[in-house]
Design a protein around this motif. Sequence first.
Motif, PDB file in Angstrom:
ATOM      1  N   PHE A  32       0.849  -1.191   0.000  1.00 55.75           N
ATOM      2  CA  PHE A  32       0.000   0.000   0.000  1.00 55.75           C
ATOM      3  C   PHE A  32       0.887   1.244   0.000  1.00 55.75           C
ATOM      4  CE2 PHE A  32      -1.495   3.366   2.858  1.00 55.75           C
ATOM      5  CZ  PHE A  32      -2.652   3.776   2.220  1.00 55.75           C
ATOM      6  N   ILE A  33       0.512   2.248  -0.812  1.00 56.54           N
ATOM      7  CA  ILE A  33       1.273   3.487  -0.919  1.00 56.54           C
ATOM      8  C   ILE A  33       0.344   4.677  -0.727  1.00 56.54           C
ATOM      9  CG2 ILE A  33       2.620   4.985  -2.436  1.00 56.54           C
ATOM     10  CD1 ILE A  33       4.260   2.680  -1.661  1.00 56.54           C
ATOM     11  N   ASP A  34       0.766   5.647   0.066  1.00 57.07           N
ATOM     12  CA  ASP A  34       0.059   6.915   0.209  1.00 57.07           C
ATOM     13  C   ASP A  34       0.920   7.988  -0.445  1.00 57.07           C
ATOM     14  OD1 ASP A  34      -2.178   8.465   1.496  1.00 57.07           O
ATOM     15  OD2 ASP A  34      -0.452   9.518   2.344  1.00 57.07           O
ATOM     16  N   THR A  35       0.410   8.657  -1.476  1.00 55.64           N
ATOM     17  CA  THR A  35       1.201   9.622  -2.233  1.00 55.64           C
ATOM     18  C   THR A  35       0.683  11.035  -2.040  1.00 55.64           C
ATOM     19  OG1 THR A  35      -0.154   9.400  -4.224  1.00 55.64           O
ATOM     20  CG2 THR A  35       1.704   7.907  -4.016  1.00 55.64           C
ATOM     21  N   SER A  36       1.611  12.001  -2.182  1.00 52.30           N
ATOM     22  CA  SER A  36       1.240  13.413  -2.164  1.00 52.30           C
ATOM     23  C   SER A  36       2.158  14.154  -3.120  1.00 52.30           C
ATOM     24  CB  SER A  36       1.356  13.999  -0.749  1.00 52.30           C
ATOM     25  OG  SER A  36       2.686  13.936  -0.288  1.00 52.30           O
ATOM     26  N   GLY A  37       1.693  15.293  -3.618  1.00 55.60           N
ATOM     27  CA  GLY A  37       2.460  16.047  -4.599  1.00 55.60           C
ATOM     28  C   GLY A  37       1.604  16.273  -5.817  1.00 55.60           C
ATOM     29  N   ASN A  38       2.013  15.704  -6.966  1.00 59.53           N
ATOM     30  CA  ASN A  38       1.218  15.834  -8.178  1.00 59.53           C
ATOM     31  C   ASN A  38      -0.073  15.040  -8.104  1.00 59.53           C
ATOM     32  OD1 ASN A  38       2.788  17.559 -10.097  1.00 59.53           O
ATOM     33  ND2 ASN A  38       4.362  16.058  -9.609  1.00 59.53           N
ATOM     34  N   THR A  39      -0.126  14.015  -7.262  1.00 59.31           N
ATOM     35  CA  THR A  39      -1.372  13.296  -6.991  1.00 59.31           C
ATOM     36  C   THR A  39      -1.457  13.006  -5.503  1.00 59.31           C
ATOM     37  OG1 THR A  39      -0.283  11.184  -7.474  1.00 59.31           O
ATOM     38  CG2 THR A  39      -1.527  12.193  -9.262  1.00 59.31           C
ATOM     39  N   ASP A  40      -2.639  13.214  -4.924  1.00 53.34           N
ATOM     40  CA  ASP A  40      -2.896  12.898  -3.526  1.00 53.34           C
ATOM     41  C   ASP A  40      -3.886  11.736  -3.502  1.00 53.34           C
ATOM     42  OD1 ASP A  40      -1.344  15.052  -2.355  1.00 53.34           O
ATOM     43  OD2 ASP A  40      -2.873  16.389  -3.143  1.00 53.34           O
ATOM     44  N   THR A  41      -3.377  10.543  -3.271  1.00 52.71           N
ATOM     45  CA  THR A  41      -4.228   9.369  -3.366  1.00 52.71           C
ATOM     46  C   THR A  41      -3.604   8.206  -2.615  1.00 52.71           C
ATOM     47  OG1 THR A  41      -5.370   7.902  -4.907  1.00 52.71           O
ATOM     48  CG2 THR A  41      -3.149   8.559  -5.495  1.00 52.71           C
ATOM     49  N   ARG A  42      -4.370   7.141  -2.471  1.00 50.46           N
ATOM     50  CA  ARG A  42      -3.873   5.903  -1.894  1.00 50.46           C
ATOM     51  C   ARG A  42      -3.853   4.845  -2.982  1.00 50.46           C
ATOM     52  NH1 ARG A  42      -7.063   5.927   3.966  1.00 50.46           N
ATOM     53  NH2 ARG A  42      -6.011   7.797   4.785  1.00 50.46           N
ATOM     54  N   SER A  43      -2.738   4.137  -3.061  1.00 54.08           N
ATOM     55  CA  SER A  43      -2.525   3.247  -4.190  1.00 54.08           C
ATOM     56  C   SER A  43      -1.995   1.897  -3.731  1.00 54.08           C
ATOM     57  CB  SER A  43      -1.521   3.876  -5.170  1.00 54.08           C
ATOM     58  OG  SER A  43      -1.810   5.239  -5.407  1.00 54.08           O
ATOM     59  N   THR A  44      -2.033   0.943  -4.662  1.00 57.18           N
ATOM     60  CA  THR A  44      -1.365  -0.338  -4.444  1.00 57.18           C
ATOM     61  C   THR A  44      -0.121  -0.378  -5.326  1.00 57.18           C
ATOM     62  OG1 THR A  44      -2.751  -1.348  -6.162  1.00 57.18           O
ATOM     63  CG2 THR A  44      -3.467  -1.582  -3.872  1.00 57.18           C
ATOM     64  N   ASN A  45       0.901  -1.033  -4.843  1.00 56.36           N
ATOM     65  CA  ASN A  45       2.133  -1.090  -5.620  1.00 56.36           C
ATOM     66  C   ASN A  45       2.721  -2.481  -5.589  1.00 56.36           C
ATOM     67  OD1 ASN A  45       3.224  -0.916  -2.874  1.00 56.36           O
ATOM     68  ND2 ASN A  45       5.194  -0.646  -3.893  1.00 56.36           N
ATOM     69  N   GLY A  46       3.503  -2.776  -6.603  1.00 53.19           N
ATOM     70  CA  GLY A  46       4.225  -4.038  -6.669  1.00 53.19           C
ATOM     71  C   GLY A  46       5.633  -3.775  -7.150  1.00 53.19           C
ATOM     72  N   ALA A  47       6.574  -4.586  -6.708  1.00 56.73           N
ATOM     73  CA  ALA A  47       7.964  -4.414  -7.111  1.00 56.73           C
ATOM     74  C   ALA A  47       8.644  -5.771  -7.198  1.00 56.73           C
ATOM     75  CB  ALA A  47       8.705  -3.512  -6.130  1.00 56.73           C
ATOM     76  N   PHE A  48       9.639  -5.843  -8.065  1.00 58.14           N
ATOM     77  CA  PHE A  48      10.400  -7.073  -8.263  1.00 58.14           C
ATOM     78  C   PHE A  48      11.865  -6.707  -8.435  1.00 58.14           C
ATOM     79  CE2 PHE A  48      12.409 -10.160 -11.117  1.00 58.14           C
ATOM     80  CZ  PHE A  48      12.198 -11.338 -10.407  1.00 58.14           C
ATOM     81  N   GLU A  49      12.743  -7.440  -7.759  1.00 57.79           N
ATOM     82  CA  GLU A  49      14.184  -7.193  -7.868  1.00 57.79           C
ATOM     83  C   GLU A  49      14.915  -8.513  -8.016  1.00 57.79           C
ATOM     84  OE1 GLU A  49      17.844  -4.835  -5.619  1.00 57.79           O
ATOM     85  OE2 GLU A  49      15.938  -5.136  -4.580  1.00 57.79           O
ATOM     86  N   LEU A  50      15.876  -8.544  -8.932  1.00 53.43           N
ATOM     87  CA  LEU A  50      16.682  -9.729  -9.171  1.00 53.43           C
ATOM     88  C   LEU A  50      18.152  -9.312  -9.185  1.00 53.43           C
ATOM     89  CD1 LEU A  50      16.590 -12.779  -9.839  1.00 53.43           C
ATOM     90  CD2 LEU A  50      16.626 -12.145 -12.261  1.00 53.43           C
ATOM     91  N   LYS A  51      18.984 -10.063  -8.435  1.00 54.76           N
ATOM     92  CA  LYS A  51      20.406  -9.749  -8.345  1.00 54.76           C
ATOM     93  C   LYS A  51      21.247 -10.976  -8.683  1.00 54.76           C
ATOM     94  CE  LYS A  51      19.969  -6.307  -4.631  1.00 54.76           C
ATOM     95  NZ  LYS A  51      20.423  -5.948  -3.249  1.00 54.76           N
ATOM     96  N   HIS A  52      22.418 -10.712  -9.236  1.00 54.91           N
ATOM     97  CA  HIS A  52      23.380 -11.778  -9.504  1.00 54.91           C
ATOM     98  C   HIS A  52      24.772 -11.275  -9.140  1.00 54.91           C
ATOM     99  CE1 HIS A  52      26.263 -14.166 -11.905  1.00 54.91           C
ATOM    100  NE2 HIS A  52      25.440 -15.163 -11.643  1.00 54.91           N
ATOM    101  N   LYS A  53      25.460 -11.998  -8.274  1.00 55.09           N
ATOM    102  CA  LYS A  53      26.808 -11.634  -7.873  1.00 55.09           C
ATOM    103  C   LYS A  53      27.795 -12.591  -8.521  1.00 55.09           C
ATOM    104  CE  LYS A  53      26.170  -9.206  -3.500  1.00 55.09           C
ATOM    105  NZ  LYS A  53      26.865  -8.004  -4.020  1.00 55.09           N
ATOM    106  N   GLY A  54      28.696 -12.031  -9.306  1.00 54.55           N
ATOM    107  CA  GLY A  54      29.698 -12.844  -9.977  1.00 54.55           C
ATOM    108  C   GLY A  54      31.093 -12.484  -9.514  1.00 54.55           C
TER     109      GLY A  54
END
Length: 238
Positions: A36-58
């Motif tokens: 859940f995200i609460d934003t302010s600035g150019n938009t004032d709203t409550r939103s849902t968010n998703g994120a994905f991260e992948l790492k590789h160490k060589g």
Amino acid sequence: MRKTILISTLLMASGAAYAAEEAPQSPWSGSAELGFIDTSGNTDTRSTNGAFELKHKGKNWDKSLKLSALTSKEEGTTSKEKYNAAIKLDRNFSERSYLAIDATQERDRFNGFEYQSTVSVGYGYRAIKEEKMNLSLEAAPGYRRDKLKESGDINEDSILRLAANFDWEISEGVSFIEEFTADIGEDNSTYKSETGLKSKIIGALATKITYKIKYVEEVPDDNENTDRELGITFVYSF
């Protein structure tokens, strides 16, 4: 007979423990977030968010890919829609020094830009490299390309990218994260900060509280310079 069984059991247990210690750690790691995200600035709203991260160490190269999306609807109308993508390649010269290559793009329907993108190549140094605390600093010349939504004009600029990434394991299962970037150009400059506190729930599942600030010096008319996001997400690490 019992003595033989006991010795065999101890040998098997010792062998299993040794194998566990010797098992190579996978160079791949990653995480998936939903929250859940609460934003302010150019938009004032409550939103849902998703994120994905992948790492590789060589041995010579460290690589990472970050993708995120934030959307919100109010009374059937989309009030927030933002997508981010970031690719990072680090060519290790030594345990602390590395070549930092970064490419990012953001698409936000409500900030006046069709997209904002940067690419940079420079020097990175791991000022702190400990088991529970890390700090890396980067300085890199780069290039920015932004497209305005209303007019379709494209703005291009040479930039100096400065970055600092800090993480600290405060206690078992609790980590503090701070990421800061500054893309400084002659025509425009952008500053971003992300502060987070991650707490383990059970196993690979954790919660994360983040506060993000983005400041753009020159923005299209009727748009604000500063956007803020306060988020609470569930994180699954693998």
